[in-house]
Motif scaffolding. Sequence first.
Motif, PDB file in Angstrom:
ATOM      1  N   PHE A   1       0.834  -1.204   0.000  1.00 25.34           N
ATOM      2  CA  PHE A   1       0.000   0.000   0.000  1.00 25.34           C
ATOM      3  C   PHE A   1       0.868   1.253   0.000  1.00 25.34           C
ATOM      4  O   PHE A   1       0.588   2.214  -0.730  1.00 25.34           O
ATOM      5  CB  PHE A   1      -0.919  -0.007   1.227  1.00 25.34           C
ATOM      6  N   PHE A   2       1.911   1.257   0.816  1.00 18.34           N
ATOM      7  CA  PHE A   2       2.767   2.439   0.910  1.00 18.34           C
ATOM      8  C   PHE A   2       3.623   2.595  -0.349  1.00 18.34           C
ATOM      9  O   PHE A   2       3.921   3.723  -0.754  1.00 18.34           O
ATOM     10  CB  PHE A   2       3.637   2.354   2.167  1.00 18.34           C
ATOM     11  N   ASP A   3       3.986   1.499  -0.978  1.00 17.78           N
ATOM     12  CA  ASP A   3       4.689   1.598  -2.262  1.00 17.78           C
ATOM     13  C   ASP A   3       3.815   2.304  -3.290  1.00 17.78           C
ATOM     14  O   ASP A   3       4.277   3.192  -4.028  1.00 17.78           O
ATOM     15  CB  ASP A   3       5.079   0.212  -2.761  1.00 17.78           C
ATOM     16  N   ASP A   4       2.542   1.926  -3.339  1.00 13.30           N
ATOM     17  CA  ASP A   4       1.607   2.566  -4.267  1.00 13.30           C
ATOM     18  C   ASP A   4       1.384   4.024  -3.890  1.00 13.30           C
ATOM     19  O   ASP A   4       1.256   4.892  -4.766  1.00 13.30           O
ATOM     20  CB  ASP A   4       0.272   1.823  -4.277  1.00 13.30           C
ATOM     21  N   LEU A   5       1.330   4.310  -2.586  1.00 13.71           N
ATOM     22  CA  LEU A   5       1.109   5.682  -2.127  1.00 13.71           C
ATOM     23  C   LEU A   5       2.238   6.599  -2.584  1.00 13.71           C
ATOM     24  O   LEU A   5       1.989   7.690  -3.133  1.00 13.71           O
ATOM     25  CB  LEU A   5       0.984   5.702  -0.601  1.00 13.71           C
TER      26      LEU A   5
ATOM     27  N   ALA B   1       0.069  13.480 -12.203  1.00 10.09           N
ATOM     28  CA  ALA B   1      -1.199  13.067 -12.793  1.00 10.09           C
ATOM     29  C   ALA B   1      -2.029  12.202 -11.855  1.00 10.09           C
ATOM     30  O   ALA B   1      -3.243  12.058 -12.045  1.00 10.09           O
ATOM     31  CB  ALA B   1      -0.937  12.307 -14.097  1.00 10.09           C
ATOM     32  N   GLN B   2      -1.391  11.620 -10.829  1.00  8.53           N
ATOM     33  CA  GLN B   2      -2.109  10.738  -9.911  1.00  8.53           C
ATOM     34  C   GLN B   2      -2.294  11.345  -8.524  1.00  8.53           C
ATOM     35  O   GLN B   2      -2.828  10.692  -7.630  1.00  8.53           O
ATOM     36  CB  GLN B   2      -1.357   9.407  -9.767  1.00  8.53           C
ATOM     37  N   GLN B   3      -1.872  12.585  -8.343  1.00  8.51           N
ATOM     38  CA  GLN B   3      -1.934  13.180  -7.007  1.00  8.51           C
ATOM     39  C   GLN B   3      -3.364  13.452  -6.549  1.00  8.51           C
ATOM     40  O   GLN B   3      -3.657  13.381  -5.362  1.00  8.51           O
ATOM     41  CB  GLN B   3      -1.094  14.452  -6.967  1.00  8.51           C
ATOM     42  N   ASP B   4      -4.268  13.742  -7.479  1.00  2.00           N
ATOM     43  CA  ASP B   4      -5.671  13.922  -7.096  1.00  2.00           C
ATOM     44  C   ASP B   4      -6.263  12.597  -6.595  1.00  2.00           C
ATOM     45  O   ASP B   4      -7.004  12.570  -5.608  1.00  2.00           O
ATOM     46  CB  ASP B   4      -6.488  14.448  -8.285  1.00  2.00           C
ATOM     47  N   ALA B   5      -5.920  11.526  -7.279  1.00  2.00           N
ATOM     48  CA  ALA B   5      -6.397  10.207  -6.842  1.00  2.00           C
ATOM     49  C   ALA B   5      -5.801   9.846  -5.485  1.00  2.00           C
ATOM     50  O   ALA B   5      -6.476   9.245  -4.634  1.00  2.00           O
ATOM     51  CB  ALA B   5      -6.033   9.147  -7.883  1.00  2.00           C
ATOM     52  N   MET B   6      -4.532  10.244  -5.272  1.00  2.00           N
ATOM     53  CA  MET B   6      -3.898   9.989  -3.977  1.00  2.00           C
ATOM     54  C   MET B   6      -4.607  10.761  -2.875  1.00  2.00           C
ATOM     55  O   MET B   6      -4.846  10.233  -1.776  1.00  2.00           O
ATOM     56  CB  MET B   6      -2.427  10.385  -4.030  1.00  2.00           C
ATOM     57  N   ALA B   7      -4.957  12.021  -3.153  1.00  2.00           N
ATOM     58  CA  ALA B   7      -5.650  12.833  -2.149  1.00  2.00           C
ATOM     59  C   ALA B   7      -6.995  12.220  -1.799  1.00  2.00           C
ATOM     60  O   ALA B   7      -7.374  12.153  -0.616  1.00  2.00           O
ATOM     61  CB  ALA B   7      -5.828  14.256  -2.678  1.00  2.00           C
ATOM     62  N   GLU B   8      -7.726  11.756  -2.811  1.00  2.00           N
ATOM     63  CA  GLU B   8      -9.020  11.113  -2.554  1.00  2.00           C
ATOM     64  C   GLU B   8      -8.843   9.844  -1.732  1.00  2.00           C
ATOM     65  O   GLU B   8      -9.644   9.549  -0.831  1.00  2.00           O
ATOM     66  CB  GLU B   8      -9.695  10.796  -3.889  1.00  2.00           C
TER      67      GLU B   8
ATOM     68  N   ALA C   1       8.368  12.050  -4.565  1.00  2.00           N
ATOM     69  CA  ALA C   1       7.322  11.437  -3.750  1.00  2.00           C
ATOM     70  C   ALA C   1       7.074  12.253  -2.488  1.00  2.00           C
ATOM     71  O   ALA C   1       5.919  12.478  -2.096  1.00  2.00           O
ATOM     72  CB  ALA C   1       7.708  10.007  -3.396  1.00  2.00           C
ATOM     73  N   CYS C   2       8.139  12.699  -1.851  1.00  2.40           N
ATOM     74  CA  CYS C   2       7.989  13.529  -0.646  1.00  2.40           C
ATOM     75  C   CYS C   2       7.287  14.845  -0.982  1.00  2.40           C
ATOM     76  O   CYS C   2       6.426  15.315  -0.234  1.00  2.40           O
ATOM     77  CB  CYS C   2       9.355  13.806  -0.023  1.00  2.40           C
TER      78      CYS C   2
END
Length: 458
Positions: A315-319, A327-334, A370-371
């Motif tokens: 999970f944290f690898d995907d995070l 492009a995936q930061q909105d999905a990460m926020a959700e 990533a940070c």
Amino acid sequence: MAALVPGIPNASGALKAYAEAAFLTDRKTTAELRTEIGEKIIALDLSFIVVMDDLDRLEPAQAVEIVRLVKSVADFPRFRYILSYDKAVLAHAIQTGLGVTDGAAYLQKIVQISFSLPRPEAFSLRREFISGVKDLYLEVNGNGVGEQLLADLNRVADVYGAALSTPREVKLVINILRFRYAGVRDYVYLPDLCLLQLIRISNAGLYDWIEQYLTERAVVDSGDGSVSEEEQTGLKDALIAHLAHFPPSTARTAYHLRDWISGIAGYDNENITLFSQTGDRERAEMTAHKRLGSGAYWRYYFAFSSPQNVLSPAFFDDLFRQAADPAQQDAMAELLLGKIDSNNVSSRTWFEHILSQLSSAMVATQNAAACEGLVRFFFDYSDTVIQRYHELNVWFAAYDLDLYGVVDRLIQRMCEVNRAATITFLQDICVEGSPGHGLQDMCDISCGKMEWSETDRW
């Protein structure tokens, strides 16, 4: 006929007596029967060898029945009986089943010639065990063991392999590993799995204790509960009692066990302490290598499933992967905001668990992109996070979450990679970010903890 035809005398009693007398005259004695059977066996010109293995596994009543059977037919010619057993175990079974004083003496009257298998040499069983594990690793993974894994495997065998006493026990451990390892190879470290199975065969009570202790420790580490001093004392006393079941060796000391079981401290059994704190770096290394002491992997060693109160390393690898991709930061926020809910396992939410796992050791392994993505999330959504927690609990306070600490660790990591780029990013995000008290507090905390140069101040 006497009953049907009048005048005919009733002779049934006399006839019955005659029949019994004739049968007794023709019936052979037991000795005569045995002699006749023996002569026929000799006439066949054959020899028979009857092998009876594992007599020591029988229940007392079964053991007595088999021994009596052998005793009754042992003197037939051309028959030889080979009995395989643990003398002490079988003697005790006979003693229990027959109620005799000395089972060994009773057994000695039946077994005319006996000999014992020589005891294995001191290291032969351990060599056989290591050889079996290496073959298993090659069979499952398709390549040989590495130097570090082999060194750890030898260390396990040196400390806990000394309890192996028979080739049967070695075979039993290898069979258990063969059954378990293929299914969990991606979630365990093989030497640690070997450690547990060696203990399981030689000291089952200690195996159960380790599972209980790691279960309790997982609750303590996650913050979902605590262990009282009385419970700790009980666990400590039980550990000392279980260790005493090992034969005289280094395995009797908890000092060596702490190399595999985290949270055990102390150099002798009387002064050991349990549930001691483990540093972030040590915990990160245990998780990275899927060790028995890892909070994310420990349950795989006892079952084919993960702990219920932690998220998997995947999970944290995907995070972090989503955080590094704009492009995936909105999905990460959700995804992160969706974790502000009960996890149905403990009193904490999954979001709090995620914050607790973003330790210095974990952050130190990530790249700057990533940070940066995670810092941007906290700057933009901190007010939303706090608002949602207020909806769950009106008594919630912002300092109940380690938001500031997590952001500080992320920024420090970014500075280690590229300090100038980090300062530029902070300047931009403070200007462009969504205004709010959470953003302002994070700016104050992050900037206050950094050692600014004159250029930085500008």
